[in-house]
Structures are given as C-alpha cells and as structure tokens.
Design an enzyme around this catalytic site. Structure first.
Site, PDB file in Angstrom:
ATOM      1  N   GLU A 132      35.159  47.506  26.079  1.00 45.59           N
ATOM      2  CA  GLU A 132      35.931  47.858  27.254  1.00 45.59           C
ATOM      3  C   GLU A 132      35.081  47.623  28.311  1.00 45.59           C
ATOM      4  O   GLU A 132      33.978  48.156  28.602  1.00 45.59           O
ATOM      5  CB  GLU A 132      35.963  49.593  27.202  1.00 45.59           C
ATOM      6  CG  GLU A 132      36.699  50.078  25.807  1.00 45.59           C
ATOM      7  CD  GLU A 132      38.220  49.488  25.812  1.00 45.59           C
ATOM      8  OE1 GLU A 132      38.832  48.980  26.934  1.00 45.59           O
ATOM      9  OE2 GLU A 132      38.744  49.618  24.907  1.00 45.59           O
ATOM     10  N   CYS A 184      36.814  52.467  35.516  1.00 48.71           N
ATOM     11  CA  CYS A 184      37.092  51.353  35.318  1.00 48.71           C
ATOM     12  C   CYS A 184      38.534  50.898  35.433  1.00 48.71           C
ATOM     13  O   CYS A 184      38.972  49.892  35.530  1.00 48.71           O
ATOM     14  CB  CYS A 184      37.040  51.350  33.652  1.00 48.71           C
ATOM     15  SG  CYS A 184      37.768  52.492  32.840  1.00 48.71           S
TER      16      CYS A 184
HETATM   17  P1  NAP Z   1      26.166  48.777  31.768  1.00 43.09           P
HETATM   18  O1  NAP Z   1      25.116  48.690  32.662  1.00 43.09           O
HETATM   19  O2  NAP Z   1      26.694  47.582  30.966  1.00 43.09           O
HETATM   20  O3  NAP Z   1      25.700  49.850  30.567  1.00 43.09           O
HETATM   21  C1  NAP Z   1      26.571  50.425  29.743  1.00 43.09           C
HETATM   22  C2  NAP Z   1      26.005  50.966  28.384  1.00 43.09           C
HETATM   23  O4  NAP Z   1      25.214  49.736  27.860  1.00 43.09           O
HETATM   24  C3  NAP Z   1      24.738  51.588  28.513  1.00 43.09           C
HETATM   25  O5  NAP Z   1      24.848  52.656  27.727  1.00 43.09           O
HETATM   26  C4  NAP Z   1      23.477  50.913  28.435  1.00 43.09           C
HETATM   27  O6  NAP Z   1      22.211  51.752  28.259  1.00 43.09           O
HETATM   28  C5  NAP Z   1      23.841  50.016  27.452  1.00 43.09           C
HETATM   29  N1  NAP Z   1      23.269  48.861  27.450  1.00 43.09           N
HETATM   30  C6  NAP Z   1      22.500  48.172  28.189  1.00 43.09           C
HETATM   31  N2  NAP Z   1      22.160  46.891  27.833  1.00 43.09           N
HETATM   32  C7  NAP Z   1      22.245  46.711  26.828  1.00 43.09           C
HETATM   33  C8  NAP Z   1      22.057  45.925  25.629  1.00 43.09           C
HETATM   34  N3  NAP Z   1      21.183  45.130  25.624  1.00 43.09           N
HETATM   35  N4  NAP Z   1      22.719  46.299  24.401  1.00 43.09           N
HETATM   36  C9  NAP Z   1      23.173  47.296  24.257  1.00 43.09           C
HETATM   37  N5  NAP Z   1      23.477  48.228  24.830  1.00 43.09           N
HETATM   38  C10 NAP Z   1      23.061  48.126  26.252  1.00 43.09           C
HETATM   39  O7  NAP Z   1      27.381  49.431  32.468  1.00 43.09           O
HETATM   40  P2  NAP Z   1      27.416  50.544  33.418  1.00 43.09           P
HETATM   41  O8  NAP Z   1      26.727  50.205  34.643  1.00 43.09           O
HETATM   42  O9  NAP Z   1      26.836  51.878  32.595  1.00 43.09           O
HETATM   43  O10 NAP Z   1      29.013  50.983  33.498  1.00 43.09           O
HETATM   44  C11 NAP Z   1      29.857  50.286  34.668  1.00 43.09           C
HETATM   45  C12 NAP Z   1      30.655  49.168  34.153  1.00 43.09           C
HETATM   46  O11 NAP Z   1      31.531  49.747  33.107  1.00 43.09           O
HETATM   47  C13 NAP Z   1      31.482  48.962  35.166  1.00 43.09           C
HETATM   48  O12 NAP Z   1      31.693  47.576  35.361  1.00 43.09           O
HETATM   49  C14 NAP Z   1      32.924  49.400  34.696  1.00 43.09           C
HETATM   50  O13 NAP Z   1      34.130  48.785  35.295  1.00 43.09           O
HETATM   51  C15 NAP Z   1      32.895  49.482  33.263  1.00 43.09           C
HETATM   52  N6  NAP Z   1      33.526  50.482  32.695  1.00 43.09           N
HETATM   53  C16 NAP Z   1      34.647  50.210  31.663  1.00 43.09           C
HETATM   54  C17 NAP Z   1      35.553  51.226  31.272  1.00 43.09           C
HETATM   55  C18 NAP Z   1      36.411  50.748  30.207  1.00 43.09           C
HETATM   56  O14 NAP Z   1      36.976  51.647  29.536  1.00 43.09           O
HETATM   57  N7  NAP Z   1      37.062  49.619  30.287  1.00 43.09           N
HETATM   58  C19 NAP Z   1      35.238  52.350  31.438  1.00 43.09           C
HETATM   59  C20 NAP Z   1      34.167  52.806  32.064  1.00 43.09           C
HETATM   60  C21 NAP Z   1      33.208  51.843  32.805  1.00 43.09           C
HETATM   61  P3  NAP Z   1      21.463  52.085  29.515  1.00 43.09           P
HETATM   62  O15 NAP Z   1      22.025  53.024  30.402  1.00 43.09           O
HETATM   63  O16 NAP Z   1      20.373  52.867  28.605  1.00 43.09           O
HETATM   64  O17 NAP Z   1      20.711  50.710  30.029  1.00 43.09           O
END
Ligand code: NAP
Length: 516
Positions: free
Chosen positions: A256, A295
């Site tokens: 997602e 999102c």
């Molecule tokens: P993110 O930086 O991609 O982080 C998401 C998760 O991934 C965090 O738990 C992060 O852990 C983990 N992560 C980071 N690097 C990783 C790796 N190499 N391998 C596995 N996991 C890893 O995203 P975010 O900034 O938290 O969220 C914002 C984005 O999410 C926005 O673009 C939004 O549109 C999207 N979003 C989508 C939905 C949906 O349902 N489609 C819902 C909500 C948000 P750490 O925090 O420990 O780094």
C-alpha cells in the site's frame, strides 16, 4: 525517556546501541527511544511459525474472531491514554487521534463480527466443487488454507493504531501469526496498545510479536510461507519487493503505497446544491484531516474550467472552519505534521508545486513554520495535461490542487489516469450519464470510487475513510495491493489449492458436504 521495547518470543526485550529517538513534533522534545539492533529476529519469526501458527490454526473462525474482539476491547480500554499519546507523538488534534484509534478498534470489531458468519470452519472450501470426468465420482474442489509462515506487517507513520489493527484483523482471522513493525517515528501509541493487548487480550502464546525500531535484518530471515504486508512510500515498497530473500523465496508481498487521489466535480453541479455542499465539505476534510497526512487524501481536484473561481471561494469558507495550530490549544481543528523529518519535505513539495501552479488559498511558507503547523494551501493548475508534477508529486501535508478540465467525462478520465493508479477517487455529480461514463473509465485505475450525489449527501463518509467492508488498495503507483474488503482481505494470508479425487473422499477429508 520512554524505552520502547519489542515483544518477541513472548517476552519484552530491548536491543542495543543508540537506537532511534521519537519526538513530540510540536515541541521538538525527545520522548522515547526504540532500539532494535542485536535482537534475535530469526528466532522471533521461527517462534511465530512454530508456536503461534499451530495455535491459531487450531481455532475455528469464530474463535479467531473472539480473539479480535478481545484485542479491540483491550485497546479501547486505554482509549484516553492512546489519544493523549497520539497527540504527543504525532501532533494531531484529539479528533484526528480518535479517527486513528477508534478506526482501529472498529475495524477489529467488524472482523470479529464477520468471523461469526464464517462459523466453525478453520479454512474455506468452495463447495460443491466441479465434476471432472465422465463419472460424477471424479471431482475437484478449491480450498483456501492459511500459509504456515509468519505475517510481517510494516506500517507507515500516519496511522499507528489503525495500521496495526487493520492488518492484524485479516491475518489473525485467516489463521496467520503476526509480527507488527510500526514506523519508528510514531511507534509510541502502537507500543502502548501492544502492552495492553499482551496484558489483557488473552492471546495464545506466540501469535503476536512487535518490533520497535528499525527493520534491521528482518527481511533476510523470511521464507516462502511468510507474507509481507507493507504500507509506506513507493520507494521503500520497491526496496522490499527487490529484497534478495523476498525474491529468492517468492515471499508474498502486499504494498500500500502513496497515491495522487482525485475528486471530480461534474459540470451539472450547481452552486448551493446538496452535491455542491458535499463536494466542498469532503475536499476541505481531505485537506485538513490529519493535516493531509492520509494516503487517501485528495491531492487533485478536477473542476470544469469556468467553475474554478467558484470552487476557490467555496473552499475558502470551508477551510476557515479548520483553524490550524498546536493540537492542544482551544479552537484548533488541524494540528501539526507528525514528524520533524517531514517538515522540509512538505515545504519543498509546496515550493515545487508553486513553480507550476497558482497559489489560490493560503501561502507557501518561506521556512518551516513554528511547531510544524502548516496551514492549508490550495493551488490552481489551468493546464493539468501539460503540468506533470501535479500528477507525480505527493505533498504529504495539507495541500491540494484544483485542476481545470473541459467538463467532458472522457477528459476527466484521461487526467485522473495521469496519476498512474490511485487508492481512491470521488465523483460529485447527479448526471447519471456523466457518472456512469466516468466511473467505468476510471475504475481500473483505482481500488475504490466514491459517487457523491444529492441522494447520499447526508450519509457519505467521504473518500478518506477506509471501511473494513470495502477493498483498500490501488493499482500502479498505489502499490497494486489489496487490504480489507471484508473476507477478501484474508486472501493475502491464504493459499488457494485445487484438490481433485474421488468425490466421497473429498467429502470425508474436507470440511464440506455434497450439495452445500
Ligand atoms: P516509509 O518511509 O516508506 O516507511 C514505512 C515503513 O517502512 C516504516 O515502518 C519504516 O520503518 C519501514 N522501512 C523503512 N525502510 C525499510 C526497508 N528497507 N525495509 C523494510 N521496511 C522499511 O513511509 P512513511 O514515511 O512512514 O509513510 C508515508 C508514506 O506512506 C506516504 O507516501 C503515504 O502515501 C504512504 N501511505 C500509504 C498508505 C496506504 O494504505 N496506501 C497508508 C498510509 C501511508 P522505520 O520507520 O523504522 O524507518
């Protein structure tokens, strides 16, 4: 400072090293630390597979549903504490904190209710199956049974409780144990909810684990029966899909990701009509709720060219109802951005949009505003076919762009599709021809389409509310995933297997009766 431990192999444990700090985004105060370095993640996954998996699979759907009800109750019992922690750790208003916390417990309850209708079975059988040969004795049937691995849930920072709960609901009901990894920056509410669940939900040993802090080597230990459900940025999603263990073992991955969601105003909608009011109400809500950090927030609003100024005026009035500020100040209805690390990204995004679009409401700040509180900014783009950035750049804050179109459904559809796949679109019109044409044109680009009309104006929950009964996920840029959608949400955790043989044998060994 609060130490966010992890819950692995049935115990609370902390890692080593400096770890990652969590902040109050409004005051900048460091409030907690999470350390995952040195944790035995391979052992944690093995414990889920070996201890938790068999325990969950031994339960029928009804009993798994009872676990979900207990989890929902345990979280709800500390609701006020979670609201306070959410305000402190994510900068949201109390109303927005409720959206996350109550959304999480409601989703668990919805799946607990769904479980009752699935009854005393432990897996699904597509009865009565299919006769396969000349004799009615040679028969085939499909079953869906839970994978034997662990479900790894990696969540984004914006919904620390709902993200934890909605993924857990589907995995548990399907019969898979879960390791949940919240985004580190906002993990405090999740950690506290997990404490309450461990203490009070009466879960069998080994069915649930929490990883607080960075993901570390977790993905290296995944095997073919494991599943990843990820929510977050498209960039991290790509990294997960391309991870060596994920590729080598064919690990199932649901993504997602981010999305440039749309709203389309039909040319028939008159100023002052119920549909007009609904349109303005929902666009304003999507800009301001959780400061636009959803999102599902509407990033592009397609408006017939000659109506743009009317929409600007209408939105000004609606947005004035959401004064931004420090979440605990009286009268504030829109809080801060959730993490200090987001502030420069959002500021840069606003500046980039301002290079190609007119700022019609609000202003792009010169520097990060005090306390991380960004006021809403509405842009106008007169030629969205030519301005690619409007369809590409997700500014994860309180901003949206009004994009002019010529009033034809086909043109609106082409412009909406420039987002390259989104979670949700909403259409506001009472013209059945327009709505019908546009819906079918844009459906393949979306996981959900909301049809806003006078008839549902007083009932609509808006495009931003993800309902457990309806599918959540979108194609292309949105990640290509599917969560929730009632029983559909279980499919990620189930293997479909065709079983063929003697019909009486199938009837004896499988959970079905001929003719059912
Ligand atoms: P993110 O930086 O991609 O982080 C998401 C998760 O991934 C965090 O738990 C992060 O852990 C983990 N992560 C980071 N690097 C990783 C790796 N190499 N391998 C596995 N996991 C890893 O995203 P975010 O900034 O938290 O969220 C914002 C984005 O999410 C926005 O673009 C939004 O549109 C999207 N979003 C989508 C939905 C949906 O349902 N489609 C819902 C909500 C948000 P750490 O925090 O420990 O780094």
């Amino acid at each position: 400072m609060i130490e966010l431990a992890s819950y692995l192999r049935g115990s609370w444990v902390s890692g080593q090293g400096a770890g990652s700090r969590l902040f109050d985004p409004v005051t900048g105060e460091a409030i907690a630390v999470a350390r995952s370095e040195g944790l035995d993640l391979a052992g944690a996954l093995a414990y889920l597979r070996d201890v938790g998996g068999p325990a969950l699979r031994a339960l029928d759907f009804e009993a798994r549903g009872n676990l979900l009800a207990s989890i929902s109750k345990a979280i709800h019992a500390i609701r006020d504490e979670l609201l306070d922690l959410s305000i402190r750790n994510t900068g949201v208003t109390r109303g927005d904190a409720k959206f996350d916390v109550d959304g999480g417990t409601a989703t668990l309850s919805a799946y607990a209710n769904l479980a009752k209708s699935l009854g005393k079975r432990r897996y699904f059988v597509d009865a009565p199956g299919i006769p396969l040969g000349r004799s009615p004795r040679f028969h085939g049937v499909h079953i869906k049974s839970p994978l034997r691995g662990a479900a790894v849930h990696i969540n984004a920072f914006n919904f620390p409780i709902w993200g934890f709960a909605e993924k857990l609901a589907c995995a548990f009901l399907a019969g898979m144990p879960v390791l949940s990894k919240p985004a580190t920056s906002t993990a405090l509410p999740t950690f506290r909810a997990m404490q309450a669940v461990v203490q009070n939900a009466g879960l069998p040993d080994g069915v649930l684990a929490l990883l607080s802090g960075g993901v570390g080597s977790l993905l290296d230990h995944l095997r073919s029966q494991d599943v990843i459900a990820f929510t977050g940025s498209a960039a991290t999603g790509r990294r997960i899909r391309g991870h060596a263990s994920v590729i080598a073992h064919g690990v199932r991955v649901n993504i997602e990701a981010d999305s440039l969601n749309s709203a389309v105003l039909g040319p028939d909608v008159e100023v002052g009509s119920d549909t007009w009011a609904l349109f303005l109400r929902e666009v304003a809500r999507e800009v301001t709720q959780k400061s636009g950090q959803k999102c599902t927030a509407t990033r592009r609003v397609f408006v017939p060219a000659e109506r743009i100024e009317e929409v600007v005026e209408g939105l000004k009035d609606r947005l004035a109802e959401f004064p931004p500020g420090r979440p605990e100040d009286p009268g504030v209805r829109m809080g801060a951005l959730a993490t200090p690390s987001q502030f420069p990204d959002v500021l840069q995004g606003l500046k980039t949009l301002a290079e190609s679009c007119r700022v019609a409401i609000g202003q792009v700040p010169e520097a990060v505003p005090a306390h991380g509180v960004f006021a809403p900014v509405v842009f106008v783009c007169q030629d969205p076919r030519a301005v690619r950035v409007v369809h590409d750049l997700e500014v994860f804050g309180p901003a949206t762009t009004l994009c002019a179109y010529d009033g034809r459904a086909s043109e609106a559809a082409a412009l909406v599709a420039m987002g390259d796949g989104s979670l949700v679109a909403s259409i506001y019109s009472d013209d059945l021809g327009f709505v019908g044409d546009l819906t079918l044109e844009i459906a393949p680009w979306h996981g959900r389409v909301l049809l806003g009309s006078a008839k549902i104006a007083e009932y609509s929950t808006g495009p931003g509310l993800v309902l457990p009964e309806l599918a959540h996920g979108g194609p292309g840029r949105a990640g290509g995933g599917l969560e929730l959608g009632g029983v559909r949400g279980l499919d990620l955790y189930l293997q479909t297997t065709a079983i063929q043989g003697s019909r009486p044998v199938l009837e004896r060994i499988l959970d079905f009766q001929a003719g059912n």
